[in-house]
Scaffold this active site. Structure first.
Site, mmCIF file in Angstrom:
data_model
loop_
_atom_site.group_PDB
_atom_site.id
_atom_site.type_symbol
_atom_site.label_atom_id
_atom_site.label_comp_id
_atom_site.label_asym_id
_atom_site.label_seq_id
_atom_site.Cartn_x
_atom_site.Cartn_y
_atom_site.Cartn_z
ATOM 1 N N VAL A 1 -40.415 124.240 -10.878
ATOM 2 C CA VAL A 1 -41.370 124.277 -11.648
ATOM 3 C C VAL A 1 -41.467 123.067 -12.365
ATOM 4 O O VAL A 1 -40.499 122.514 -12.779
ATOM 5 C CB VAL A 1 -41.360 125.454 -12.618
ATOM 6 N N ASP B 1 -53.114 118.326 -4.536
ATOM 7 C CA ASP B 1 -51.881 119.223 -4.365
ATOM 8 C C ASP B 1 -52.661 120.288 -3.494
ATOM 9 O O ASP B 1 -51.981 120.965 -2.434
ATOM 10 C CB ASP B 1 -51.528 120.047 -5.627
HETATM 11 O O1 PMV Z 1 -47.537 117.166 -10.691
HETATM 12 P P1 PMV Z 1 -47.970 117.209 -9.665
HETATM 13 O O2 PMV Z 1 -46.685 116.988 -8.493
HETATM 14 O O3 PMV Z 1 -48.405 118.588 -9.276
HETATM 15 O O4 PMV Z 1 -48.864 116.010 -9.009
HETATM 16 C C1 PMV Z 1 -49.993 115.735 -9.730
HETATM 17 C C2 PMV Z 1 -50.550 114.677 -9.027
HETATM 18 C C3 PMV Z 1 -51.434 113.735 -9.866
HETATM 19 O O5 PMV Z 1 -51.969 112.518 -9.383
HETATM 20 C C4 PMV Z 1 -50.487 112.996 -10.995
HETATM 21 C C5 PMV Z 1 -52.668 114.459 -10.552
HETATM 22 C C6 PMV Z 1 -53.574 114.890 -9.503
HETATM 23 O O6 PMV Z 1 -54.286 115.910 -9.788
HETATM 24 O O7 PMV Z 1 -53.672 114.371 -8.441
#
Ligand code: PMV
Length: 321
Positions: A105, A155
């Protein structure tokens, strides 16, 4: 007559952002690949007893609570409620929804989007409705928006489609095929990093000095564009240099940590072609670009440098069946 137990399941992979995190929030392109070695699963055991409530059972995060007793903003409640809204389910099914995830997480591997999509798929299966990948991504994006404020949607998209993608908020989604010889070592620094806080901190920097940070995001976007050809052709050294340059730009926007920098340096010394943090940063994971010849060395070096875990994975995902 006793109602029959009805079991429905859903699952989803994790993800790795190869290049372009943070800048992607501001409309620049980014490249991401799914991580099928670490997955989230949701299993709904519906009892059919209409008088009963839905219990959410997530032993990994010590949750065993009725849905109506979970705070509305709880990520699991949000995932269920948003899915019910999207699928027009008026009442939560009676029974137990068990959620399990192998993803760390707050480590940059997409745990929250993966869990939401696993839940959405289990609930869709329960009502025998086909959930398209695009709809699954929309549900996870809506949930992510609640938690992270401004999120790019990368994501949910890479996880729902379970395919390597070049993603931009304002352009059509492109599916890509990284060369089979490209491999990654994914190492966990062991420290958590809040995506919400990292994205907010970057937003503050950007609003205080828009010219400087828009420039950095554009530089990151240009690295992503330059990566497309070496990614297709398997040019390790060229791609590795782009990862290194991206890491430096992530340092410049303040989302790396001393330990992530140490891990990147250890990977490069052990023969990796390039290394960078992955995801929101301020903790979480880093990736090292390798080939089969140096993968084990780099993995050992990362563990010796203090990484909590380090696993080798092909960049081009084998399709999960
Ligand atoms: O925290 P993660 O791995 O879910 O990545 C977020 C990626 C970002 O570019 C920092 C935020 C986004 O919404 O794209």
């Amino acid at each position: 007559m006793t109602p029959q137990l009805q079991i429905s399941t859903g699952s989803a992979p994790g993800k790795v952002i190869l290049l372009g995190e943070h800048a992607v929030v501001y409309g620049e392109p980014a490249i991401a690949v799914p991580l099928n070695s670490l997955r989230a699963t949701a299993t709904l055991t519906a009892t059919g007893h209409t008088s009963e409530k839905l219990v959410v059972d997530a032993p990994g995060i010590a949750v065993h609570t009725r849905l109506d007793e979970l705070a509305k903003g709880h990520p699991l409640a949000a995932a269920i409620i948003e899915t019910m809204r999207a699928l027009n389910i008026s009442a939560a099914p009676a029974g137990t929804l068990r959620v399990a995830s192998a993803l760390p997480v707050a480590a940059g591997l997409g745990s929250s989007a993966s869990i939401t999509i696993a839940i959405a798929r289990a609930l869709a299966a329960h009502i025998a409705t086909e959930l398209t990948d695009t709809s699954a991504a929309q549900i996870a994006s809506a949930v992510e928006h609640l938690h992270h404020g401004s999120s790019s949607g990368i994501d949910p998209t890479v996880i729902a489609h379970n395919a390597a993608i070049c993603y931009s908020k304002y352009k059509d989604l492109q599916f890509i095929r990284p060369h089979a010889s490209l491999e990654l070592v994914v190492a966990d620094s062991g420290a958590t990093g809040s995506t919400r806080e990292a994205v907010n901190a970057v937003r503050l920097l950007h609003s205080n000095d828009p010219a400087r940070y828009t420039g950095i995001f554009a530089e990151i976007g240009a690295l992503v564009v330059s990566a497309r050809a070496p990614l297709d052709a398997g040019k390790h050294a060229v791609l590795g240099a782009l990862l290194n340059a991206n890491h430096e730009l992530l340092q410049a926007i303040g989302v790396s940590t001393a330990f992530l920098d140490t891990l990147c340096a250890a990977a490069l010394r052990a023969g990796a072609y390039g290394a960078k943090l992955t995801g929101a940063g301020t903790g979480g994971c880093m990736i090292a670009l390798v080939d089969a010849a140096c993968a084990r060395n780099v993995q050992q070096a990362l563990l010796a440098a203090g990484a909590k875990s380090a696993s080798i994975t092909p960049l081009m995902p084998t399709r999960y069946e």
